[in-house]
Design an enzyme around this catalytic site. Structure first.
Site, mmCIF file in Angstrom:
data_model
loop_
_atom_site.group_PDB
_atom_site.id
_atom_site.type_symbol
_atom_site.label_atom_id
_atom_site.label_comp_id
_atom_site.label_asym_id
_atom_site.label_seq_id
_atom_site.Cartn_x
_atom_site.Cartn_y
_atom_site.Cartn_z
ATOM 1 C CG ASP A 59 -2.088 -0.952 1.075
ATOM 2 O OD1 ASP A 59 -1.862 -2.059 0.568
ATOM 3 O OD2 ASP A 59 -3.200 -0.609 1.474
ATOM 4 N NE ARG B 226 -1.539 2.932 14.140
ATOM 5 C CZ ARG B 226 -0.811 1.900 13.772
ATOM 6 N NH1 ARG B 226 0.464 1.836 14.137
ATOM 7 N NH2 ARG B 226 -1.315 0.928 13.060
ATOM 8 C CG ASP C 236 -4.485 2.907 12.863
ATOM 9 O OD1 ASP C 236 -4.629 3.119 14.086
ATOM 10 O OD2 ASP C 236 -3.953 1.876 12.414
ATOM 11 C CB SER D 257 -4.815 -6.498 7.652
ATOM 12 O OG SER D 257 -5.722 -6.112 8.653
#
Length: 412
Positions: free
Chosen positions: A15, A94, A123, A179
């Site tokens: 990605d 994050r 996210d 994922s």
């Protein structure tokens, strides 16, 4: 003419590699930034790949120590747990990652930052709220929310074709049908075959922990020492092995917890953006610390202070999950939680065994436990008649409640 410079949060995967090339195609100068927060990664290969795809600069930053000290430790102090089960391993990473991304953007004079977070997930919010809090003038490019991008790349097949066309190296290994996101705190698994909440997790899914049934047949007994609610030392009782730096402490607890299959959960949670999602998590070291901290806190903290702190911990977990680490309200709550931990000093002995953490004992110079006072064999400085006042107050309330209930039932 360049449209400007963008700092891309880069993983080296399909990605973000495609996003790197797409941003260049759109006319931007791209700086890639890859944070080492404890994931298994070939950082040298990722750097070479970014350079080969035309990145203007490549930053690879080792954030593991600050991740533990500045983000995981406050979460341990808070006993932060979202919706009663999730220890927030992705959420807490994050703000750590995005903070350094913004520092690089400012340092390099970049007007833009970008990321590869999906338009359906949490996210994107966590990254972007951090960016806006720390760099209010920044512009964010979120490809998975740009129609020209997501209509062009409907699925993985489109990304693979784009990668082949533009000479982007892609993994030749079989992609797992889900994922995965990994860091020091945990590994999370979602999407793919896991989107059906009835589907059981395959046995080979877990990478951080052994299955409890395959764990050793004897426990590992540890002693964890806390100062102001923060772990400062862990000792293996039998082996005499000790760790006393934050990164070493947490890594060692991951090792012990992983060996015994501690910290696996399979849950459906409520995303901030309004949908439910199914996630599977393994958080071995974090689970051990959650139980140990809870025990020493209860031992040393005043009852009413802890009651308030419990509520603040729930609020903190929600704010962390929703991306508000750098908000004024979260800063205030963290300050209050930190204040509550001033007396949370001491040692907890525990056993880690086949998927479970068992508390064995605790000691503290600031304990509020009075052995003489609570003893059934020693009278101590306590008058049993003192209990009658509590009984009388509550007896009146209970009698009145049930009298009214009886009156109500008799009328119907």
């Amino acid at each position: 003419m360049s449209k400007g410079t963008v700092v891309l949060a880069y993983s080296g995967g399909l990605d973000t590699s495609c996003i790197l090339v797409w941003l260049k195609e759109e006319g931007y100068d791209v700086i890639t930034y890859l944070a080492n927060i404890g994931q298994e990664e070939d950082f040298d290969a990722a750097k070479k790949k970014a350079e080969s795809l035309g990145a203007k600069k490549v930053f690879i930053e080792d954030l593991r120590a600050e991740f533990v000290e500045e983000f995981i430790w406050p979460s341990v102090q808070a006993s932060a747990i979202y919706e009663d089960r999730y220890l927030l391993g992705t959420s807490v990473a994050r703000p750590c990652i995005a903070r350094r991304q913004i520092q690089i953007a400012r340092q390099e004079g970049a007007q833009y930052v970008s990321h590869g977070a999906t338009g359906k997930g949490n996210d994107q919010i966590r990254f972007e709220l951090t960016c806006y809090a720390l760099y209010p003038e920044v512009k964010i490019i979120a490809p998975w929310r740009i129609p020209e991008f997501y209509n062009r790349f409907v699925g993985r097949k489109d990304l693979m074709e784009y990668a082949e066309k533009h000479g982007i190296p892609v993994p030749v290994t079989r992609k797992a049908p889900w994922s995965m996101d990994a860091n020091l705190m945990h590994i999370s698994y979602e999407s793919g075959i896991l989107e059906n909440p009835k589907t059981h997790a395959p046995a080979d899914l877990y990478l951080m922990t052994k299955s409890p049934e395959d764990a050793p047949n004897s426990p590992d007994v540890l002693e964890i020492e806390f100062k102001k609610g923060v772990p400062i030392k862990v000792t293996h009782i039998k082996e005499g092995k000790s760790k006393d730096t934050p990164l070493d402490i947490f890594s060692y607890l991951n090792e012990i917890g992983g060996r015994h299959g501690v910290g696996r959960i399979d849950i459906v949670e409520n995303r901030f953006i309004g949908m439910k999602s199914r996630g599977i998590y393994e958080t071995p070291g974090g689970t051990i610390l959650y139980h140990a901290h809870l025990d020493i806190e209860t031992f040393t903290l005043d009852r009413e202070v802890r009651r308030i702190k419990q509520g603040l911990g729930v609020k903190f977990a929600e704010m962390l999950y929703n991306g508000f680490w750098y908000s004024p309200e979260c800063e205030f709550v963290r300050h209050c939680i930190d204040k509550s931990q001033e007396s949370v000093d001491g040692k907890v002995q525990l056993s880690v065994f086949k998927g479970q953490v068992y508390i064995l004992g605790r000691e503290s110079p600031k304990s509020l436990y009075n052995e003489e006072l609570v003893s059934m064999d020693v009278q101590g400085d306590y008058d049993p008649c003192d209990a009658s006042g509590f009984i009388k107050i509550n007896a009146v309330r209970l009698r009145e409640h049930h009298r009214l209930q009886g009156d109500h039932r008799s009328k119907h």
